[in-house]
Design a protein around this motif. Structure first.
Motif, PDB file in Angstrom:
ATOM      1  N   VAL A   1       0.839  -1.196   0.000  1.00 10.76           N
ATOM      2  CA  VAL A   1       0.000   0.000   0.000  1.00 10.76           C
ATOM      3  C   VAL A   1       0.876   1.249   0.000  1.00 10.76           C
ATOM      4  CG1 VAL A   1      -1.656   1.342   1.348  1.00 10.76           C
ATOM      5  CG2 VAL A   1      -1.961  -1.120   1.111  1.00 10.76           C
ATOM      6  N   GLU A   2       1.922   1.224   0.799  1.00 10.62           N
ATOM      7  CA  GLU A   2       2.820   2.386   0.893  1.00 10.62           C
ATOM      8  C   GLU A   2       3.473   2.686  -0.452  1.00 10.62           C
ATOM      9  OE1 GLU A   2       6.736   4.387   1.321  1.00 10.62           O
ATOM     10  OE2 GLU A   2       6.365   2.312   0.695  1.00 10.62           O
ATOM     11  N   GLU A   3       3.892   1.632  -1.166  1.00 12.13           N
ATOM     12  CA  GLU A   3       4.555   1.829  -2.450  1.00 12.13           C
ATOM     13  C   GLU A   3       3.610   2.491  -3.455  1.00 12.13           C
ATOM     14  OE1 GLU A   3       7.067  -0.771  -5.781  1.00 12.13           O
ATOM     15  OE2 GLU A   3       5.764  -1.801  -4.350  1.00 12.13           O
ATOM     16  N   MET A   4       2.367   1.997  -3.524  1.00  7.66           N
ATOM     17  CA  MET A   4       1.397   2.593  -4.441  1.00  7.66           C
ATOM     18  C   MET A   4       1.078   4.026  -4.050  1.00  7.66           C
ATOM     19  SD  MET A   4      -2.658   1.996  -4.735  1.00  7.66           S
ATOM     20  CE  MET A   4      -2.662   2.946  -3.211  1.00  7.66           C
ATOM     21  N   SER A   5       0.863   4.249  -2.752  1.00 10.90           N
ATOM     22  CA  SER A   5       0.515   5.578  -2.261  1.00 10.90           C
ATOM     23  C   SER A   5       1.612   6.589  -2.582  1.00 10.90           C
ATOM     24  CB  SER A   5       0.264   5.517  -0.756  1.00 10.90           C
ATOM     25  OG  SER A   5      -0.046   6.793  -0.249  1.00 10.90           O
ATOM     26  N   LYS A   6       2.862   6.192  -2.392  1.00 10.53           N
ATOM     27  CA  LYS A   6       3.982   7.092  -2.674  1.00 10.53           C
ATOM     28  C   LYS A   6       4.158   7.335  -4.177  1.00 10.53           C
ATOM     29  CE  LYS A   6       5.292   7.858   1.562  1.00 10.53           C
ATOM     30  NZ  LYS A   6       5.014   9.179   2.192  1.00 10.53           N
ATOM     31  N   TRP A   7       3.808   6.352  -4.999  1.00  7.11           N
ATOM     32  CA  TRP A   7       3.884   6.552  -6.455  1.00  7.11           C
ATOM     33  C   TRP A   7       2.885   7.625  -6.888  1.00  7.11           C
ATOM     34  CZ3 TRP A   7       2.867   2.296 -10.729  1.00  7.11           C
ATOM     35  CH2 TRP A   7       3.526   2.676 -11.908  1.00  7.11           C
ATOM     36  N   ILE A   8       1.686   7.536  -6.358  1.00  7.57           N
ATOM     37  CA  ILE A   8       0.673   8.548  -6.673  1.00  7.57           C
ATOM     38  C   ILE A   8       1.134   9.922  -6.189  1.00  7.57           C
ATOM     39  CG2 ILE A   8      -1.707   9.288  -6.235  1.00  7.57           C
ATOM     40  CD1 ILE A   8      -2.411   6.261  -6.002  1.00  7.57           C
ATOM     41  N   GLU A   9       1.688   9.956  -4.990  1.00  6.97           N
ATOM     42  CA  GLU A   9       2.204  11.223  -4.464  1.00  6.97           C
ATOM     43  C   GLU A   9       3.339  11.752  -5.338  1.00  6.97           C
ATOM     44  OE1 GLU A   9       4.290  13.009  -0.378  1.00  6.97           O
ATOM     45  OE2 GLU A   9       3.690  10.901  -0.484  1.00  6.97           O
ATOM     46  N   TYR A  10       4.208  10.852  -5.785  1.00  6.81           N
ATOM     47  CA  TYR A  10       5.356  11.249  -6.607  1.00  6.81           C
ATOM     48  C   TYR A  10       4.900  11.949  -7.884  1.00  6.81           C
ATOM     49  CZ  TYR A  10       9.732  10.802  -9.259  1.00  6.81           C
ATOM     50  OH  TYR A  10      10.863  11.053 -10.002  1.00  6.81           O
ATOM     51  N   VAL A  11       3.889  11.417  -8.542  1.00  5.35           N
ATOM     52  CA  VAL A  11       3.494  11.989  -9.836  1.00  5.35           C
ATOM     53  C   VAL A  11       2.460  13.113  -9.700  1.00  5.35           C
ATOM     54  CG1 VAL A  11       4.022   9.887 -11.103  1.00  5.35           C
ATOM     55  CG2 VAL A  11       1.701  10.247 -10.284  1.00  5.35           C
ATOM     56  N   ASN A  12       1.719  13.169  -8.582  1.00  2.00           N
ATOM     57  CA  ASN A  12       0.583  14.101  -8.519  1.00  2.00           C
ATOM     58  C   ASN A  12       0.689  15.219  -7.492  1.00  2.00           C
ATOM     59  OD1 ASN A  12      -0.709  12.722 -10.554  1.00  2.00           O
ATOM     60  ND2 ASN A  12      -2.242  11.748  -9.258  1.00  2.00           N
ATOM     61  N   SER A  13       1.587  15.106  -6.529  1.00  2.00           N
ATOM     62  CA  SER A  13       1.628  16.097  -5.454  1.00  2.00           C
ATOM     63  C   SER A  13       2.539  17.277  -5.796  1.00  2.00           C
ATOM     64  CB  SER A  13       2.113  15.453  -4.158  1.00  2.00           C
ATOM     65  OG  SER A  13       2.284  16.432  -3.146  1.00  2.00           O
ATOM     66  N   ASN A  14       2.093  18.467  -5.394  1.00  2.00           N
ATOM     67  CA  ASN A  14       2.919  19.669  -5.572  1.00  2.00           C
ATOM     68  C   ASN A  14       3.402  20.202  -4.233  1.00  2.00           C
ATOM     69  OD1 ASN A  14       4.168  21.508  -7.303  1.00  2.00           O
ATOM     70  ND2 ASN A  14       2.561  23.030  -7.034  1.00  2.00           N
ATOM     71  N   SER A  15       3.432  19.316  -3.240  1.00  2.00           N
ATOM     72  CA  SER A  15       3.834  19.716  -1.896  1.00  2.00           C
ATOM     73  C   SER A  15       5.355  19.763  -1.777  1.00  2.00           C
ATOM     74  CB  SER A  15       3.272  18.719  -0.880  1.00  2.00           C
ATOM     75  OG  SER A  15       3.943  17.470  -1.000  1.00  2.00           O
ATOM     76  N   THR A  16       5.813  19.996  -0.555  1.00  2.00           N
ATOM     77  CA  THR A  16       7.258  19.975  -0.293  1.00  2.00           C
ATOM     78  C   THR A  16       7.658  18.675   0.403  1.00  2.00           C
ATOM     79  OG1 THR A  16       6.886  21.173   1.788  1.00  2.00           O
ATOM     80  CG2 THR A  16       7.445  22.478  -0.174  1.00  2.00           C
ATOM     81  N   SER A  17       6.857  17.626   0.221  1.00  2.00           N
ATOM     82  CA  SER A  17       7.203  16.335   0.808  1.00  2.00           C
ATOM     83  C   SER A  17       8.466  15.788   0.137  1.00  2.00           C
ATOM     84  CB  SER A  17       6.060  15.336   0.631  1.00  2.00           C
ATOM     85  OG  SER A  17       5.947  14.945  -0.728  1.00  2.00           O
ATOM     86  N   THR A  18       9.114  14.884   0.810  1.00  2.00           N
ATOM     87  CA  THR A  18      10.341  14.284   0.282  1.00  2.00           C
ATOM     88  C   THR A  18      10.087  13.637  -1.073  1.00  2.00           C
ATOM     89  OG1 THR A  18      11.211  13.894   2.504  1.00  2.00           O
ATOM     90  CG2 THR A  18      12.124  12.555   0.710  1.00  2.00           C
ATOM     91  N   VAL A  19       8.948  12.937  -1.211  1.00  2.00           N
ATOM     92  CA  VAL A  19       8.657  12.233  -2.462  1.00  2.00           C
ATOM     93  C   VAL A  19       8.405  13.223  -3.592  1.00  2.00           C
ATOM     94  CG1 VAL A  19       7.011  10.701  -3.596  1.00  2.00           C
ATOM     95  CG2 VAL A  19       7.809  10.166  -1.307  1.00  2.00           C
ATOM     96  N   ALA A  20       7.617  14.259  -3.339  1.00  2.00           N
ATOM     97  CA  ALA A  20       7.348  15.255  -4.384  1.00  2.00           C
ATOM     98  C   ALA A  20       8.617  16.015  -4.758  1.00  2.00           C
ATOM     99  CB  ALA A  20       6.263  16.219  -3.915  1.00  2.00           C
ATOM    100  N   GLU A  21       9.433  16.307  -3.780  1.00  2.00           N
ATOM    101  CA  GLU A  21      10.699  16.984  -4.063  1.00  2.00           C
ATOM    102  C   GLU A  21      11.614  16.109  -4.919  1.00  2.00           C
ATOM    103  OE1 GLU A  21      11.803  20.141  -3.386  1.00  2.00           O
ATOM    104  OE2 GLU A  21       9.710  20.494  -2.805  1.00  2.00           O
ATOM    105  N   MET A  22      11.531  14.804  -4.716  1.00  2.00           N
ATOM    106  CA  MET A  22      12.334  13.881  -5.518  1.00  2.00           C
ATOM    107  C   MET A  22      11.947  13.984  -6.991  1.00  2.00           C
ATOM    108  SD  MET A  22      12.571   9.712  -5.112  1.00  2.00           S
ATOM    109  CE  MET A  22      12.428   9.899  -3.325  1.00  2.00           C
ATOM    110  N   ARG A  23      10.640  14.089  -7.276  1.00  2.00           N
ATOM    111  CA  ARG A  23      10.207  14.251  -8.669  1.00  2.00           C
ATOM    112  C   ARG A  23      10.771  15.539  -9.264  1.00  2.00           C
ATOM    113  NH1 ARG A  23       5.148  15.850  -8.134  1.00  2.00           N
ATOM    114  NH2 ARG A  23       5.823  17.996  -8.519  1.00  2.00           N
ATOM    115  N   LYS A  24      10.729  16.604  -8.488  1.00  2.00           N
ATOM    116  CA  LYS A  24      11.244  17.891  -8.966  1.00  2.00           C
ATOM    117  C   LYS A  24      12.737  17.797  -9.266  1.00  2.00           C
ATOM    118  CE  LYS A  24       7.733  20.231  -6.180  1.00  2.00           C
ATOM    119  NZ  LYS A  24       7.466  21.108  -5.003  1.00  2.00           N
TER     120      LYS A  24
END
Length: 516
Positions: free
Chosen positions: A155-178
């Motif tokens: 569940v965590e892996e899927m949730s973080k994938w969605i966050e990676y591609v869709n979030s514009n926050s300053t979370s670690t995962v979203a920052e990784m995409r940037k």
């Protein structure tokens, strides 16, 4: 035995070539009293990490002498843009449930390698990952449809994938995409929660999967501008119990759609599926019978869905369909490379007519698969590329995308082989936003032209033109030596007769008409 089969095929081809100009008649009525829309997503495509679909298809070696953006092959992109593909499903298929998205981001040379255990045991270097796929979708002007790993993921892996591609926050995962080169979120809305969970996606029971779906879907979060369309792993072919359990156990607000997978296997035998290019008329007839089973499947699964969802909130998404034959001789059996004949074009047209006519419930689909795998739109050989007969069907039918559905009533003559019969003609119709009416007709009869008398109710029109796809033999194919043997041509066999439309539909053909 080999001689007898070859003789049978030769007699069949000769009979097709020398078919008399016998004509039978059909009656068609088309009315303008519907508010339904033929969703453009019915015309979606599927690209799995399988054979040369991704590597050697969309994604080629840097040294290949073709026009590229990064390693994305642009002649393929241009061909698919022309037919307006609305969505592309990725990374699978069975591959989706062994794919871990973190392996496919960051510098390509640092990405871990993996073995594709489902398809051929090949080693993948993960050079084609999330960013590359979403760049491809951007070039194609289509929406990505991403399948999350439920079978071997978390569940965590899927949730973080969605966050990676869709979030514009300053979370670690979203920052990784940037940091990996894409500052803005991709806003991917279509997400499959597992794939074929009854089989290669985990061999689950429907009861177990429905609980897993609710668990995973609970952590599949919406981000600004990207409300998720969550698609449950639905039934295999006629497993009606699977649909019953899923619809009973999962509230409709949890899911946007439920998938259906069904392949036309010419022989009905998965051990020996039949040739893509060498078959008799009786084998062709049996193949088309199995193709037409799609209508029964959609009807029965829709009826079960209606019990729990009478307002039809949940879409039926036929996200794997097409003809599945034996692979071409001499090719890797795990790569599922097959040729594409006129027969396959008739299969494509027939399936698309079925989906259009069930557009109240069928609001998405994906042909399996886009390039070099199963019923492909495109085949490649190094820098060479050809468009298959199936590609031309999607080119003809693109006029139905997001058009108003027009209900039909059809009385068709029978096509009879060895004492067995089926309806020779199938049809769908729509009206686009400018008022133009489009009618797509398929004649499955290999020998007889069929004259169709059509009454058009509450439809005003003055002129008719059209396109046709046919060839001398049902086994004809496009090859790299003759890439245009089967191609679209102007159709002159339709005329206005008072207020009616009269069409002479040639044997073994697909025709799309435009009335305005």
């Amino acid at each position: 035995m080999i001689f007898k089969k070859q003789l049978s095929i030769l007699l069949f081809l000769a009979g097709s070539a020398l078919a008399a100009n016998a004509q039978t008649t059909a009656n068609l009525s088309i009315s303008n009293d519907s508010k339904l829309i033929v969703s453009k997503y019915i015309y979606g495509q599927f690209a799995e990490h399988l054979g040369h679909g991704i590597y050697g298809g969309f994604w080629v070696d840097k040294s290949m002498p073709v026009e590229k953006q990064d390693r994305i092959r642009l002649d393929i992109v241009k061909a698919l843009v022309k037919i307006k593909i609305p969505s592309l499903r990725w990374p699978g298929g069975c591959f989706a449930d062994e794919y871990h998205w973190r392996d496919g981001i960051g510098p390509a040379e640092q990405r871990p390698k993996m073995v594709n255990t489902n398809w051929g045991g090949t080693t993948e270097d993960n050079s084609f990952g999330t960013h590359e796929f979403l760049e491809l979708c951007s070039l194609l002007h289509c929406e990505p449809y991403m399948a999350a790993n439920v079978g071997s993921g978390t569940v965590e892996e899927m949730s973080k994938w969605i966050e990676y591609v869709n979030s514009n926050s300053t979370s670690t995962v979203a920052e990784m995409r940037k940091q990996n080169g894409h500052p803005d979120p991709y806003k991917v809305t279509f997400w499959g929660i597992g794939n074929e969970s009854w089989g290669c996606g985990g061999n689950m029971t429907p009861e177990f999967y429905s609980d897993q779906f609710k668990r995973y879907a609970s952590f599949a979060k919406n981000y600004p501008g990207a409300p998720l369309k969550k698609i449950a792993s639905g039934p295999n072919s006629d497993d009606y119990n699977w649909t019953e359990v899923i619809m009973k156990n999962i509230p409709d607000y949890f899911m946007w759609g439920i998938s259906l997978h069904y392949y036309t296997v010419p022989t009905g035998n998965w051990g020996h599926k039949g040739s893509a290019t060498s078959f008799s008329e009786s084998e062709y007839f049996a193949t088309m019978q199995r193709c037409l089973k799609m209508d029964t499947l959609v009807t029965k699964h829709s009826a079960i869905m209606d019990k729990y969802d009478p307002e039809k909130h949940v879409a039926l998404v036929v996200d794997e369909w097409g003809v599945w034959t034996d692979v071409e001789p001499g090719t890797n059996p795990g790569f599922l490379y097959q040729q594409n004949s006129l027969r396959d074009a008739l299969i494509a047209g027939t399936n698309l007519n079925i989906f259009n006519n069930h557009c109240d419930r069928v609001r998405g689909a994906a042909l399996a698969q886009t390039i070099n795998v199963l019923q492909s739109l495109i085949l490649t050989d190094k820098e060479k590329m050809l468009l298959t007969p199936t590609y031309h069907i999607f080119d003809m039918y693109k006029v139905h995308q997001d058009a108003k559905y027009l209900p039909i009533q059809l009385i068709s003559p029978d096509y009879v082989v060895d004492g067995k019969k089926m309806a020779a003609v199938n049809v769908s119709a729509s009206q686009d936003s400018s008022g133009r009416v489009h009618i797509s007709l398929v004649n499955l009869d290999l020998h007889n032209n069929i004259t169709i008398s059509t009454a058009l109710k509450n439809i005003q029109w003055k002129t008719v033109n059209g396109q046709i796809l046919t060839s001398a033999n049902i086994t004809d194919i496009n090859t790299f030596d003759q890439p245009d043997k089967i191609h679209l041509e102007n159709f002159k066999g339709a005329k206005k007769d008072g207020d009616n439309l009269v069409v002479v539909l040639p044997a073994k053909s697909v025709v799309t008409l435009e009335l305005q």
